[in-house]
Write an enzyme that holds these catalytic residues in place. Structure first.
Site, PDB file in Angstrom:
ATOM      1  N   ASP A  67      45.698 -17.365  14.986  1.00 38.98           N
ATOM      2  CA  ASP A  67      46.577 -16.389  15.616  1.00 38.98           C
ATOM      3  C   ASP A  67      45.741 -15.323  16.329  1.00 38.98           C
ATOM      4  O   ASP A  67      44.957 -14.608  15.695  1.00 38.98           O
ATOM      5  CB  ASP A  67      47.442 -15.742  14.526  1.00 38.98           C
ATOM      6  CG  ASP A  67      48.422 -14.748  15.118  1.00 38.98           C
ATOM      7  OD1 ASP A  67      49.152 -15.150  16.032  1.00 38.98           O
ATOM      8  OD2 ASP A  67      48.422 -13.579  14.707  1.00 38.98           O
ATOM      9  N   THR A 100      49.476 -13.991  22.181  1.00 39.88           N
ATOM     10  CA  THR A 100      48.371 -13.035  22.123  1.00 39.88           C
ATOM     11  C   THR A 100      47.060 -13.648  22.605  1.00 39.88           C
ATOM     12  O   THR A 100      46.289 -12.997  23.295  1.00 39.88           O
ATOM     13  CB  THR A 100      48.185 -12.479  20.693  1.00 39.88           C
ATOM     14  OG1 THR A 100      48.019 -13.560  19.796  1.00 39.88           O
ATOM     15  CG2 THR A 100      49.375 -11.672  20.266  1.00 39.88           C
TER      16      THR A 100
HETATM   17  N1  LIG Z   1      51.863 -30.101  23.211  1.00 40.01           N
HETATM   18  C1  LIG Z   1      51.385 -29.180  24.029  1.00 40.01           C
HETATM   19  N2  LIG Z   1      50.776 -29.537  25.174  1.00 40.01           N
HETATM   20  C2  LIG Z   1      50.260 -28.608  26.004  1.00 40.01           C
HETATM   21  N3  LIG Z   1      50.297 -27.312  25.798  1.00 40.01           N
HETATM   22  C3  LIG Z   1      50.887 -26.888  24.683  1.00 40.01           C
HETATM   23  C4  LIG Z   1      51.459 -27.780  23.742  1.00 40.01           C
HETATM   24  N4  LIG Z   1      51.973 -27.053  22.729  1.00 40.01           N
HETATM   25  C5  LIG Z   1      51.723 -25.744  23.030  1.00 40.01           C
HETATM   26  N5  LIG Z   1      51.079 -25.644  24.191  1.00 40.01           N
HETATM   27  C6  LIG Z   1      50.614 -24.444  24.887  1.00 40.01           C
HETATM   28  O1  LIG Z   1      49.764 -23.703  24.047  1.00 40.01           O
HETATM   29  C7  LIG Z   1      49.828 -22.330  24.416  1.00 40.01           C
HETATM   30  C8  LIG Z   1      49.998 -21.475  23.220  1.00 40.01           C
HETATM   31  O2  LIG Z   1      48.887 -21.592  22.379  1.00 40.01           O
HETATM   32  P1  LIG Z   1      48.663 -20.613  21.177  1.00 40.01           P
HETATM   33  O3  LIG Z   1      49.918 -20.497  20.393  1.00 40.01           O
HETATM   34  O4  LIG Z   1      47.437 -21.064  20.481  1.00 40.01           O
HETATM   35  O5  LIG Z   1      48.315 -19.254  21.869  1.00 40.01           O
HETATM   36  P2  LIG Z   1      49.209 -18.007  22.208  1.00 40.01           P
HETATM   37  O6  LIG Z   1      50.638 -18.306  21.993  1.00 40.01           O
HETATM   38  O7  LIG Z   1      48.777 -17.546  23.538  1.00 40.01           O
HETATM   39  O8  LIG Z   1      48.683 -16.927  21.156  1.00 40.01           O
HETATM   40  P3  LIG Z   1      49.073 -16.709  19.622  1.00 40.01           P
HETATM   41  O9  LIG Z   1      49.999 -17.795  19.215  1.00 40.01           O
HETATM   42  O10 LIG Z   1      47.764 -16.774  18.928  1.00 40.01           O
HETATM   43  O11 LIG Z   1      49.703 -15.367  19.578  1.00 40.01           O
HETATM   44  C9  LIG Z   1      50.988 -22.189  25.372  1.00 40.01           C
HETATM   45  O12 LIG Z   1      50.523 -22.005  26.663  1.00 40.01           O
HETATM   46  C10 LIG Z   1      51.737 -23.513  25.225  1.00 40.01           C
HETATM   47  O13 LIG Z   1      52.370 -23.904  26.421  1.00 40.01           O
END
Ligand SMILES: Nc1ncnc2c1ncn2[C@@H]1O[C@H](COP(=O)(O)OP(=O)(O)OP(=O)(O)O)[C@@H](O)[C@H]1O
Ligand SMILES: [Mg+2]
Length: 557
Positions: A67, A100
């Site tokens: 996270d 984030t």
């Molecule tokens: N199966 C998938 N294929 C491609 N991209 C994906 C998939 N699942 C999630 N994502 C992408 O991953 C990203 C989110 O990743 P992550 O949750 O690690 O980071 P975040 O949401 O930016 O930060 P955090 O969750 O740490 O607050 C998004 O851009 C989402 O579209």
């Protein structure tokens, strides 16, 4: 640095001795470098194929997480510019609850691109103006392509909640947990006209080690990690009338040591009798107002327990203050601080109060409360560390559902929106004059960092993916993105990867604002106190151990 030599040869001291100052390009360069290092450190955590971080704090406590907000919080960054990126993740977490990592990565990339432009002789103010224009265009673009969500159906709510958990340790159980999260949010959401009013704090998360996350359940009420104090008390009370006490059910020991001289045995008896009478009077008061359950924030004396159990009351002691507040809200009761003032109208109501054995411990469940706006998710991960990360992931998912209830618009993920924004902004740049055009184009390129990072983390060739996506978007494939689990470039709206528009808009806002703020600084004046320890070469001085190891040139802080 802190003085100027006047023509007469007399130094004019403006700043305190020992103050360090860096200006102009030097200040910009060091700030940008520091922020880039922070952004770099979270890159590998992005997306479902991202890695987790193990953070060790000063006490040796270990946190395992992917996270972004938690990583940033635990990193104990010292450098002031780097701290601004930590702020980005905080703002993002408060405003949207998810996104984030993306916000920090994009802010870092905006700064990298800005630095290239500065080196080409473009003034930071021009870059800032360009970024502002590009950000507006980006926001307009996502608004335009966002798909409306029908809140009567829960499918998109579940998909978005599952997507937010796909990139966490709990990914294996994302559908199961998403189902619970959506149900919980809908139970506490209040409809006001066509809009929803929701507060994620109405959903509590309790954790107890169990066999697997499959054992996680939704309780329509509140769960206290406490047992009923006395074995003679009922373990189940239906139609509970609950007294919430912030007063001890025991004889308070005075602030002074009192000395009582007892000369005859009868005096001891009289003394104890008096104590008994006082305690009995306390319990009688509770009985008189009709309470059959007592939740006490302070202690309950053995004797009081005994009297209560004789009256068929159930009691819990040393409840947490935060639990007391939730209970008051849920049961409609008032927290009473002085037992003398208690009235029947202060009691809360719940259909059932019951002690249940969960794993090795006993917990008290308060269900069917007057106000159903209090639900609990009881997490049953296989270890405390797993439970902590699950709680953080559930927090993200709850926020995502809240975001959608408040603004029912959704985007497909896998960097499809970023590629679409990038295309639109690049086209827009062509309509602008020279230098601004370069800044706006730099913004468009910076957004592509999401595609690059998602691909890199999935072990794919980022250049191949990027060029494929660029050309597909040129051809009008709005939702072309990279599905990292299959490793395929595809129409992301046909997958289950969806995110709220709110999260994406907030990512754009927080990332751009932070980058602009750092770019605006051309003078860093640091008092001696702020000087960081000598820097080992090569960046991060270890997570959690502080960011003492900034690259060369950071010595001014
Ligand atoms: N199966 C998938 N294929 C491609 N991209 C994906 C998939 N699942 C999630 N994502 C992408 O991953 C990203 C989110 O990743 P992550 O949750 O690690 O980071 P975040 O949401 O930016 O930060 P955090 O969750 O740490 O607050 C998004 O851009 C989402 O579209
Ligand atoms: Mg996320």
């Amino acid at each position: 640095m802190s003085s100027n030599i006047q023509p007469g040869g007399v130094p004019v001291l403006v700043l305190k001795e020992g103050t360090s100052r860096s200006r102009g390009h030097e200040a910009q360069h060091t700030n940008i470098e520091a922020a880039k290092i922070v952004a770099e450190s979270v890159r590998s955590a992005l997306g479902p194929k991202g890695m987790d971080k193990m953070l060790v704090d000063n006490f040796g406590d270990v946190t395992i997480t992917s996270d972004g907000a938690t990583i940033m919080k635990e990193m104990d960054v010292q450098n002031p510019a780097a701290k601004m990126l930590v702020e980005v993740s905080k703002v993002q977490d408060n405003e949207a609850g998810d996104g984030t990592t993306s916000a920090v990565i994009i802010a870092g990339e905006l700064l990298t691109k800005a630095e290239e432009l500065i080196q080409k002789g473009i003034h930071p103010t021009v870059i800032i103006d360009g970024y502002r224009l590009a950000q507006e265009k980006a926001l307009q673009t996502v608004e335009k392509i966002a798909l409306p969500v029908d809140l009567k159906k829960q499918d998109f709510l579940k998909k978005a909640a599952a997507t937010s958990m796909a990139s966490k340790l709990v990914a294996e159980y994302k559908e199961y947990l998403a189902d619970i999260v959506v149900k919980a949010m809908l139970l506490v959401a209040e409809k006001e006209g066509t809009k929803y009013k929701v507060d994620v704090d109405d959903v509590r998360v309790e954790k107890k080690t169990g066999e697997s996350l499959k054992g996680t359940s939704l309780i329509n009420g509140i769960v206290l990690d406490k047992e009923i104090v006395h074995s003679g008390m009922p373990k189940r009370v239906e139609k509970a009338k609950i007294a919430l006490l912030d007063a001890a059910l025991e004889i308070e020991k005075g602030d002074y040591d009192a000395k009582i001289n007892i000369e005859q045995p009868e005096q001891i008896e009289a003394f104890l009798k008096q104590e008994e009478i006082t305690i009995k009077a306390m319990v009688d008061k509770l009985v008189a107002v009709g309470a059959n359950v007592v939740i006490c924030q302070k202690g309950i004396d053995d004797l009081a327990q005994h009297f209560m159990s004789r009256k068929g009351m159930a009691a819990v002691r040393r409840a947490k203050k935060s639990d007391m507040e939730k209970l008051a809200k849920a049961t409609g009761g008032k927290i009473v601080t002085n037992l003398d003032d208690i009235a029947a109208s202060d009691l809360g109501y719940a259909a059932l109060v019951e002690e249940r054995k969960i794993a090795e411990d006993k917990m008290t469940f308060i269900e069917g409360a007057k106000n159903p706006k209090a639900v609990t998710i009881l997490v049953r991960g296989s270890s405390p560390r797993m439970n902590n990360e699950t709680e953080r992931s559930i927090h993200d998912a709850l926020c995502v559902v809240r975001d959608l209830l408040q603004e029912p618009k959704i985007l497909a993920g896998g960097s499809a929106p970023e590629m679409e924004m990038s295309k639109v902004i690049r086209k827009y740049a062509e309509s602008l004059p020279g230098r601004e055009q370069l800044a706006v184009k730099a913004f468009a390129e910076a957004l592509e960092v999401l595609t690059i990072t998602l691909s890199e983390n999935a072990g794919l060739d980022p250049i191949d993916v990027l060029s494929d996506l660029r050309s597909r978007h040129e051809k009008g494939e709005t939702w072309a993105g990279i599905e990292v689990l299959s490793g395929k470039v595809q129409d992301m709206s046909k997958t289950d990867v969806f995110e709220p528009l709110t999260v994406k808009k907030q990512i754009l806002k927080s990332a751009t604002e932070a980058a602009m703020m750092i770019l605006k600084i051309d003078d860093v004046i640091a008092s001696q106190k702020m000087k960081s320890p000598p820097m080992p070469p090569g960046g991060m001085g270890g997570m959690g151990g502080g960011m003492g190891g900034m690259p060369g040139g950071m010595g001014g802080f």
